[in-house]
Motif scaffolding. Sequence first.
Motif, PDB file in Angstrom:
ATOM      1  N   SER A   2       0.841  -1.193   0.000  1.00  0.00           N
ATOM      2  CA  SER A   2       0.000   0.000   0.000  1.00  0.00           C
ATOM      3  C   SER A   2       0.883   1.253   0.000  1.00  0.00           C
ATOM      4  O   SER A   2       2.079   1.208   0.279  1.00  0.00           O
ATOM      5  CB  SER A   2      -0.910   0.001   1.228  1.00  0.00           C
ATOM      6  N   SER A   3       0.262   2.390  -0.312  1.00  0.00           N
ATOM      7  CA  SER A   3       1.019   3.645  -0.329  1.00  0.00           C
ATOM      8  C   SER A   3       1.545   3.977   1.072  1.00  0.00           C
ATOM      9  O   SER A   3       2.639   4.512   1.226  1.00  0.00           O
ATOM     10  CB  SER A   3       0.167   4.781  -0.877  1.00  0.00           C
ATOM     11  N   ARG A   4       0.785   3.623   2.089  1.00  0.00           N
ATOM     12  CA  ARG A   4       1.254   3.853   3.466  1.00  0.00           C
ATOM     13  C   ARG A   4       2.523   3.062   3.729  1.00  0.00           C
ATOM     14  O   ARG A   4       3.497   3.582   4.274  1.00  0.00           O
ATOM     15  CB  ARG A   4       0.152   3.463   4.450  1.00  0.00           C
ATOM     16  N   GLU A   5       2.498   1.789   3.385  1.00  0.00           N
ATOM     17  CA  GLU A   5       3.666   0.924   3.591  1.00  0.00           C
ATOM     18  C   GLU A   5       4.854   1.398   2.763  1.00  0.00           C
ATOM     19  O   GLU A   5       5.999   1.330   3.213  1.00  0.00           O
ATOM     20  CB  GLU A   5       3.316  -0.526   3.254  1.00  0.00           C
ATOM     21  N   GLN A   6       4.621   1.915   1.554  1.00  0.00           N
ATOM     22  CA  GLN A   6       5.709   2.442   0.723  1.00  0.00           C
ATOM     23  C   GLN A   6       6.355   3.667   1.386  1.00  0.00           C
ATOM     24  O   GLN A   6       7.576   3.799   1.414  1.00  0.00           O
ATOM     25  CB  GLN A   6       5.186   2.828  -0.664  1.00  0.00           C
TER      26      GLN A   6
END
Length: 187
Positions: A2-6
């Motif tokens: 996800s963008s958060r994890e990235q």
Amino acid sequence: MSSREQILAAARANRPDLAPEPEIPDFGGESTLEKFQTILESIGGRVVRLENNETLEEAIRRLFPAAQKIASNLIKPTETIEATSPKAALEAIDLAVLNGEFGVAENGAVWMPEKNMLHRSLPFITQHLVLVIPETAIVATMHDAYARMGGTGGYGVFIAGPSKTADIEQSLVIGAHGARSMTLLLI
């Protein structure tokens, strides 16, 4: 991913190296009673030693003969003040005699933890304030004071002299917002 994890992965990958904590210099200073007394008297307080074989109660009567309503945790009080006492009872106190912990020579302040105050407002609402510390309980600087306190937490204040303000027309007024006098009694 996800963008958060990235974003979190990018932040973790680009962390700067940890730097060592800076060393706090020793600011030195004198922890002498003379320096403490000079500073405290220059800001409107006074320092008094017990006379030969004089008790604390005798010294209080000698220094404040007109005091009628006395709150204290060191001598027999004429008024009983507790942490739950109403503020109206506090405003009638002529004299508060309380146990300080130690003094700071660089600024003439005395450390007062809440446990020594009887009521949080008492040192500030009384007409006259007497703090009692041992002659040997003087540290040089605020750095030394915080080291001595050791992160004990809880409410407490450094009290330095009587209340004073110079807001109006640059005229110094003593006792405008709190105790009109502060006496430090050395035992």
